[in-house]
Design an enzyme around this catalytic site. Structure first.
Site, mmCIF file in Angstrom:
data_model
loop_
_atom_site.group_PDB
_atom_site.id
_atom_site.type_symbol
_atom_site.label_atom_id
_atom_site.label_comp_id
_atom_site.label_asym_id
_atom_site.label_seq_id
_atom_site.Cartn_x
_atom_site.Cartn_y
_atom_site.Cartn_z
ATOM 1 N N ARG A 232 0.616 -1.547 -0.065
ATOM 2 C CA ARG A 232 -0.017 -0.042 0.162
ATOM 3 C C ARG A 232 0.838 1.188 -0.065
ATOM 4 O O ARG A 232 1.733 1.098 -0.011
ATOM 5 C CB ARG A 232 -0.728 -0.142 1.237
ATOM 6 C CG ARG A 232 0.090 0.158 2.498
ATOM 7 C CD ARG A 232 -1.521 0.181 3.459
ATOM 8 N NE ARG A 232 -1.935 1.527 3.545
ATOM 9 C CZ ARG A 232 -1.957 2.329 4.298
ATOM 10 N NH1 ARG A 232 -0.827 2.775 4.874
ATOM 11 N NH2 ARG A 232 -2.847 3.416 4.148
ATOM 12 N N ASN A 234 1.671 5.069 1.711
ATOM 13 C CA ASN A 234 0.766 6.108 2.652
ATOM 14 C C ASN A 234 2.577 7.538 2.129
ATOM 15 O O ASN A 234 2.949 7.240 1.284
ATOM 16 C CB ASN A 234 1.190 5.768 3.832
ATOM 17 C CG ASN A 234 0.899 6.539 5.697
ATOM 18 O OD1 ASN A 234 -0.042 7.293 4.656
ATOM 19 N ND2 ASN A 234 1.296 6.594 6.693
ATOM 20 N N GLU A 274 5.653 6.744 0.759
ATOM 21 C CA GLU A 274 5.999 5.346 1.247
ATOM 22 C C GLU A 274 5.544 4.711 0.744
ATOM 23 O O GLU A 274 3.555 4.235 0.815
ATOM 24 C CB GLU A 274 5.368 5.211 2.619
ATOM 25 C CG GLU A 274 5.958 6.238 4.015
ATOM 26 C CD GLU A 274 5.637 6.202 5.726
ATOM 27 O OE1 GLU A 274 6.248 6.369 6.166
ATOM 28 O OE2 GLU A 274 4.983 5.216 5.706
ATOM 29 N N LYS A 326 -0.162 15.266 10.030
ATOM 30 C CA LYS A 326 0.611 14.722 8.851
ATOM 31 C C LYS A 326 2.125 15.706 8.910
ATOM 32 O O LYS A 326 2.814 15.546 8.536
ATOM 33 C CB LYS A 326 0.551 14.936 6.987
ATOM 34 C CG LYS A 326 -0.368 13.029 7.292
ATOM 35 C CD LYS A 326 -0.379 13.275 5.476
ATOM 36 C CE LYS A 326 -1.084 12.098 5.672
ATOM 37 N NZ LYS A 326 -0.533 10.847 5.448
#
Lengths: 356, 205
Positions: A232, A234, A274, A326
């Site tokens: 996945r 990020n 990421e 974030k």
């Protein structure tokens, strides 16, 4: 015995660059095109966005399960510096040694198979011979015998592999982060979180618990099978191409968030992506979590028109809580203003690939 | 005085429940300050009270606010009782007792989160399952906080923010909690705006 690099290997491919002080890190034009841009639409919200981690398009970061790119040698030098300053960035609880061997085997086999010009692994029973040409390493060791390596197996192999890694033990119906090599993280502390279970180490993430994201993700991961890894995306934002944004050193790098101006923003502001992949390991039944970090400056991203438009819309419309979590709420207005100039209002095509 | 309420915040923040008497071969009770009341309340609920007392070992320290109920605990008539002046002075005794503790031991931890967390860490290090450990938070809510920057731990933190007792940075107290370190996390609050530190507020008493 130590892991002495002889990185005379900077050549036409591997870049001689830094992620600190003078920040000479740059992406070559061909590397920008293979940047794993994380937004497949014009808005963003958390989801359990897992997909099978299978080799993807040729010439992209997905071509092989472990991507070795032009930053490899420079990243490994940076990791060695981080560990020299703070050895707590790599920890492995005693029961995780076998999982470390599992990971070592996975990485060595994948690299030797996919990049035979740079890496080779030959096995004579338990006697293994590993050659890492970019880092100038040539070792013979005995598999499952720690005394034949200069570090534990987990530290040994992750000192030679881009991306942060954690190893999760499975027990009591959940996953426990019982080992980690974390030197390029988005502001979380391995030393604080090691030994926590899945819900505990994700505890500080806002919104996602309420949406059931972590309950679903955990259920999904508990079913993860050996041989069928998943991945996945990020993402977050970082000022300067700084790999090591650890909370440990936040008093040092935090102040750089105040140095953005309209003139330097395109060069200094980086999108940090990421690419996370997860593997079930065969002997230990642990799960290896690879968090590979890619950095691209806003100037680099807007060379791809589709990404320029889309990044503007994502950053502009992100819920305030997420921009705060974030860590870029302070600079969001400046980022949106800068990006708006690169958004011509045209529709974007689905998916994350650049339009050809 | 009953169980100190914990406002549920994030999933790493520990939560507590009243101690309940359970069958066991050894009953190890570790408490500080008002945690003594949790022990006596638990014993009052037990229908095999004399049996528990005959195989109970109580290890106790006064609380950070000075509360000392050693006399009351001693008067219970437990098989073994030890009063330590402070938590650091209490831990070596606990570690020694754990060296001999067999499966079937019941653990009752009560008092401040600092006491509970450090005792729990020692018990878990011996391999006992978390399920064998009961925890009841009573009395003071002051926190044990680790500075994520210098790794120093400051005990009995009452205000947020506070100054790290090791490196002097101004730290914001998070609810993120590590069982392995037995502490909450403190993060520098003025890194991006040096000197701009909000007025400390007493959040923990």
């Amino acid at each position: 015995m130590s892991l002495d690099f002889k990185p005379g290997a900077f050549n036409d491919f591997f870049r001689d660059e830094t992620f600190r002080e003078d920040f000479t890190y740059r992406n070559s034009p061909q590397n920008i095109r293979r940047f794993p841009f994380p937004f497949d639409r014009d808005d963003y919200m958390y989801s359990v966005n897992m997909e099978p981690h299978v080799p993807g398009r040729k010439g992209t970061a997905f071509e092989h399960i472990l991507d070795v790119d032009e930053h490899y040698v420079a990243e490994m030098i940076d990791r060695a510096k981080v560990l020299a300053d703070d050895p707590l960035r790599c920890q492995s609880l005693p029961h995780m040694t076998l999982a470390g061997w599992d990971l070592l085997e996975l990485i060595m086999e994948a690299k030797a198979r996919d990049y035979p010009h740079w890496f080779s692994l030959t096995k004579d029973g338990k006697r293994w011979h590993w050659v890492n040409r970019p880092l100038g390493i040539d070792h013979t060791f005995t598999f499952l015998d720690e005394s034949t390596l200069p570090y534990g197996p987990f530290e040994y192999i992750t000192r030679q592999t881009q991306g942060d890694f954690s190893l999760q033990d499975e027990r009591d119906g959940t996953l426990w982060m019982d080992a980690g090599m974390v030197t390029s993280q988005a502001d979380w502390s391995l030393d604080f979180d090691v030994g926590m279970n899945f819900h505990e180490w994700h505890a500080p993430v806002p919104l996602a618990h309420e949406k059931g994201v972590f309950d679903r993700a955990l259920k999904f991961l508990m079913k993860l099978q050996h041989g069928s890894p998943v991945r996945r995306f990020n993402w977050t934002m970082t000022v300067n191409p700084l790999l090591d944004t650890a909370p440990e050193t936040y008093p040092i790098w935090g102040p750089t968030k105040t140095t953005l101006t309209p003139e330097n923003l395109g060069d200094k502001q980086h999108l940090r992506v990421e690419l996370q992949s997860l593997y079930r390991l065969p002997r230990s039944n642990a799960i290896a979590f690879d968090i590979r970090c890619y950095l691209a400056s806003f100037n680099e991203i807007v060379t791809v028109p589709k990404w320029a438009r889309r990044l503007h819309r994502v950053v502009r419309d992100l819920p305030e809580e997420l921009a705060t979590y974030k860590g870029f709420i302070r600079n969001r207005p400046a980022m949106v203003e800068w990006l708006a100039k690169h958004d011509d209002g045209a529709p974007t095509s689905p998916g994350w690939w650049p339009d050809d | 005085m009953t169980l100190t309420p914990v406002v549920p915040t994030i999933r790493s923040r520990p939560v507590y429940a009243p101690l309940e008497p359970r069958p066991g071969r050894l009953h190890l009770m570790v408490a500080d300050g008002e945690g003594a009341d949790a022990v006596t309340d638990m014993l009052a609920k037990a229908n095999n009270r004399s049996e528990i007392l005959a195989s109970a070992h109580v290890i106790y320290a006064p609380g950070p606010n000075g509360t000392d109920r050693s006399d009351r605990l001693k008067a219970l008539g437990v098989a073994q009782f030890f009063r330590a002046p402070t938590i650091p002075a209490l831990l070596p005794r606990l570690i020694r007792v754990l060296a001999d503790a067999h499966m079937g031991t019941q653990f009752y931890l009560a008092g401040t989160e600092g006491l509970i967390g450090q005792a729990e860490r020692e018990i878990m290090a011996t391999g006992f399952p978390v399920g064998a450990i009961q925890k009841e938070h009573r009395g003071s809510t002051v926190r044990r906080v680790q500075c994520v920057h210098c790794k120093g731990i400051t005990e009995n933190v009452a205000t947020d923010p506070f100054k790290c007792s090791h490196c002097g940075l101004n730290l914001f107290v998070r609810d993120h909690y590590s069982r392995r370190i037995a502490a909450f996390q403190g993060v520098n609050i003025d890194a991006e705006d040096p000197g701009q530190v909000p007025e400390p507020v007493v959040r923990f008493t």
